[in-house]
Design an enzyme around this catalytic site. Sequence first.
Site, PDB file in Angstrom:
ATOM      1  N   GLU A  50      26.155  45.262  45.310  1.00 11.61           N
ATOM      2  CA  GLU A  50      25.253  44.564  43.662  1.00 11.61           C
ATOM      3  C   GLU A  50      24.429  43.253  44.144  1.00 11.61           C
ATOM      4  O   GLU A  50      24.938  42.337  43.610  1.00 11.61           O
ATOM      5  CB  GLU A  50      26.587  44.575  42.863  1.00 11.61           C
ATOM      6  CG  GLU A  50      26.979  45.770  42.194  1.00 11.61           C
ATOM      7  CD  GLU A  50      25.676  46.845  41.654  1.00 11.61           C
ATOM      8  OE1 GLU A  50      24.087  46.411  41.601  1.00 11.61           O
ATOM      9  OE2 GLU A  50      26.217  48.127  41.047  1.00 11.61           O
ATOM     10  N   GLN A  71      17.976  46.818  39.254  1.00 16.05           N
ATOM     11  CA  GLN A  71      19.076  46.485  38.296  1.00 16.05           C
ATOM     12  C   GLN A  71      19.925  45.167  38.183  1.00 16.05           C
ATOM     13  O   GLN A  71      20.962  44.938  37.904  1.00 16.05           O
ATOM     14  CB  GLN A  71      20.313  47.453  38.962  1.00 16.05           C
ATOM     15  CG  GLN A  71      19.368  48.832  38.518  1.00 16.05           C
ATOM     16  CD  GLN A  71      20.727  49.567  39.871  1.00 16.05           C
ATOM     17  OE1 GLN A  71      22.043  50.096  38.333  1.00 16.05           O
ATOM     18  NE2 GLN A  71      20.695  50.391  40.768  1.00 16.05           N
TER      19      GLN A  71
END
Length: 758
Positions: free
Chosen positions: A219, A249
């Site tokens: 991430e 995202q």
Amino acid sequence: MKAEEILEDLTEAQKEAVTHKDGPMLVVAGPGSGKTRVITRRVAWLISQGISPANILGLTFTNKAAEEMRTRLAGMGVAAGATLSTFHSLCARLLREFAVPAGLKPSFTIYDETDRKSALREACRVSGLDFQLFPPARVLRRISRFKNQLQTPENISGQGFDLLSKVIQDYYQAYQKQLDRSAGLDFDDLLMRMALFLDKNKGLAGELSHRYRYILVDEYQDTNACQYRIARRLAEKHSNFFVTGDPDQSIYGWRGADISNILAFEKDWPQASVVRLEFNFRSTPQVLNLADHLIKANLHRKEKRLIPRRGEGTIPRLYEYGDESSEAQGAVDWILEMHGGEKLEYRELAIFYRTNAMSRALEEALYSARIPYQIVRGVEFYRRKEVKDVLAYLRILVNPSDEVSLLRIINRPARGIGAATIQAVREQSASSGSDLWAVLSGNESIPGLGTAAVKRLKVFVGLMKELEALMSGKVADILRAIFVKSGLKELLEAERNEDAVDNVLELIGSAGRFDEEESAGPEEYLRQLALLGDPDTFDREAGSVSLMTLHAAKGLEFPAVRIVGVEDGIIPHERSQASASGLEEERRLLFVGITRAEKFLCLSLARCRTVNGLTRDNSPSRFLIGLEGLEIVRPAVNFGRTGGLSEKSFLAAGKGASAAFGRRDAFNTEGAVSAEERRAPKPITLPFDQLPSNKDTPGQEDRYPFAEGKRVHHPTLGPGRVDKFFTTDSVERVIVKFDSGPRLNMDIKLANLRPSRD
């Protein structure tokens, strides 16, 4: 495990990422593309190539994700020893290991949001600052922003350093002094202190770089300035820096995440290899088609495709309701349809919303329908009063300098230690330079205290010393002793507060599970609790429908997802509409919500919603305009707060009612919908937002003070601009977009509006 076994069932792109050994690599991993599999297989592959597990560091953003990686590796029979951790956990561990050179006590306390507010209040008292001048949450958010940008109270500068920042600098300085005095660190400190420590101590950076020769970051789009700096310092000696992420995202800009970290990866690491994981193993083609059409409108992204690997599914639906109550009832109907018609278990269903306040109507409807549900906001358990009271005793035993915890429990339960006594202890602490516990437990006399007050303080100190003697035992036994010996158990039982007693017993039970799994003591137990996040407490096997914010949904997936409140001012949130970057992040947030759905997806909106006591008319989210891939479900008559046909009866009425009252395509209300049309959804148009306009009457603009485009002023809401003027049942109304954010539908005669020239 053999190398060839590690590569089984991987796509070519996944194999390329897994087998990359030396040098930097960026893996652009779309939703549901198997990036967790890639990271764990890569760790296994590195170990199979002779790399020691101790030389591998994997960093992610939730404890749940780190635990999942450890579980998968153990299941593959891979040797243990790799460090798989969140950024915060790693920094907490390293700061304890190198506490002395970092200028810290190894027993420092990690403060949560409630503790931060208490520390700020105490800091204001000591420094003579007005605690009520600004909302404490606002001050703490600004302090977090400073820390995320690696700005200490002494070096605040740069863009955005406005007048408010200059004022809050004094609060920041006082707050930081209070943390130092209490040997406390907040979440932001864990990162900032580590980043600054590595900057100043090149030798330590080199030592850790040698320890962690292969660094993997999951991430990466969510990293902030501190995390970016930490990762760079740890990797710069060897450049074995492997990151996965997806700019589409990136949804945490509000808490410091910097999307430019991933967008500029190739610039930071010119020799980097790039792999794109574009196969999606989670969602149906229909869900991905909708997500793809949505996110393509963003400019700041890395181009990629979403290629489905699942079979065909149903077209996502969009429902329009009259108000939030009918929307909530529609959610109940949907749950019953999924549970009964589609045979899905309650735990397979989730409802997402933009803000926590939106859960109220949903909870009421679910409760009335006797549908079990859980709100994914699990850390709230550890913020309950009785739980924090027990933990405060334990925190004092671990770190006696923790003034926030000491002040919380010194007279809890009441033992006659009043405000005057505490003030005398504070004054003695200030004059002697000792912390509060040193004054209480030492031989210093405390001026101004009578014999009775001194005796009560000695009883409290004796209690703490009695509990301190138990600190070598199991954590559950220590907490049980605190609960009984402190008098908290007797107090709660006397109050007949059975829920509170049960909560403390649940806390003791969690400590028992910790004792079974860990050989560490209370210090490690407190560290783990302090680093819990909402996703870490999510119970997928709870047997209930999950309710959560779109932000909390990150990293999760469900067979069926419903997203409510897809309206302008909610998603995108009104605070985000002032900037293009804010709107792009809101679009990414909706993208994340959509891509959590595996098979069934629906969105809903309400034409009228009450927020903070104000009822407002809403327009559909601008993200819906021109969006392809939705089947629209909308009765042609009003329902909800204004009365009329309910959504439930509309759906139950069959094809005849569909033809008469509305149809399920792009809000076109003529005729029934054929199967062919449903398989080929049209771009969405939004005719219901086209309200009657005073501009239809020539010359009215010039003589009417509330014409569209005119500036107006409200005594409470301030200045705004008229978006629309129209008449309903002979009542003149306006929709006003106020500069302060709200967009409200108002009766001109009752709204107390006046024309304005500003």
